[in-house]
Design an enzyme around this catalytic site. Structure first.
Site, PDB file in Angstrom:
ATOM      1  N   HIS A  17       0.833  -1.205   0.000  1.00 16.33           N
ATOM      2  CA  HIS A  17       0.000   0.000   0.000  1.00 16.33           C
ATOM      3  C   HIS A  17       0.871   1.259   0.000  1.00 16.33           C
ATOM      4  CE1 HIS A  17      -3.738   2.239   1.233  1.00 16.33           C
ATOM      5  NE2 HIS A  17      -2.823   3.073   1.706  1.00 16.33           N
ATOM      6  N   GLU A  18       1.869   1.304   0.868  1.00 17.76           N
ATOM      7  CA  GLU A  18       2.727   2.485   0.956  1.00 17.76           C
ATOM      8  C   GLU A  18       3.646   2.610  -0.257  1.00 17.76           C
ATOM      9  OE1 GLU A  18       2.245   4.822   3.034  1.00 17.76           O
ATOM     10  OE2 GLU A  18       0.738   3.679   4.148  1.00 17.76           O
ATOM     11  N   HIS A  21       1.819   4.283  -3.034  1.00 19.46           N
ATOM     12  CA  HIS A  21       1.814   5.740  -2.897  1.00 19.46           C
ATOM     13  C   HIS A  21       3.126   6.330  -3.404  1.00 19.46           C
ATOM     14  CE1 HIS A  21      -1.965   6.051  -0.830  1.00 19.46           C
ATOM     15  NE2 HIS A  21      -1.557   5.453   0.283  1.00 19.46           N
TER      16      HIS A  21
END
Length: 215
Positions: A17-18, A21
């Site tokens: 998820h990170e 980003h």
């Protein structure tokens, strides 16, 4: 045994998820996360002691099926984006898209393993472990995607709503970020029934996906 299977799936999911980003921010013109070493799947660079270990363990031990966690937020500078508004939205949604993608991958893996379990080399205890991890992967990533869509600052969905508000209202809305997560967790603690109702779409989607994949 369940915890030993859930933890690595959860940690991998929040790290992806990170990284999503960070990757999207670089595509938008901001190299901050890359330059700080966050464009990597190395979990050491991303894990947060509270969000990656303490909170998931506490939720696992509490009654109910809610499991959540987070990694250290990726540092970005939206002013470096070639298009500030569109870039901020795309970077924010990249984490959600990555979790939905992982849920699809886990569903495909579950379907393949279910179809192959009649083969001795695939079945057995190892096959059962992989099936369990794929099943947890579907549920965890659906939860992460759904939870981050909630338009409460600083969750990812709040960035979309922020850009739809007038500037003054948007500034006040974004200032709520210092209290947003605390309010959500107090809601979970004191109104567990409301949480179950809110998560009903995730439970329904999970049941449908597993039902289809495990046929």
């Amino acid at each position: 045994m369940d915890l030993l299977l859930i933890v690595p799936v959860l940690l991998f999911s929040v790290v992806v998820h990170e990284v999503a980003h960070a990757w999207q921010a670089l595509r938008e013109g901001d190299a901050t996360a890359r330059d700080l070493g966050r464009l990597t799947l190395n979990p050491v660079r991303h894990l947060d002691p509270l969000g990656s270990f303490v909170v998931p363990l506490a939720l696992y031990l509490l009654p109910g099926d809610f499991l959540f966690g987070w990694a250290k937020p990726v540092p970005v500078n939206p002013r470096n984006y070639r298009n500030y508004r569109a870039g901020d939205v795309r970077v924010s949604l990249a984490g959600i898209v990555s979790n939905l993608g992982l849920a699809v991958v886990c569903a495909l893996a579950l379907a393949a393993l279910t179809a192959l379990q009649g083969i001795p080399q695939v079945g057995g205890s190892l096959g059962a472990i992989i099936v369990a991890m794929a099943t947890y992967g579907i549920f965890i990533n659906l939860i992460l995607a759904y939870f981050n869509l909630i338009p409460v600052p600083p969750l990812d969905g709040s960035h979309v709503l922020y850009h739809l508000l007038p500037p003054a209202a948007g500034a006040r809305y974004r200032a709520m970020g210092r209290y947003g997560v605390a309010v959500l967790f107090l809601t979970v603690a004191f109104f567990p029934g409301a949480l179950g109702a809110a998560l009903s779409p995730v439970s329904a989607a999970f049941s449908w996906i597993v039902g289809v994949a495990a046929r």
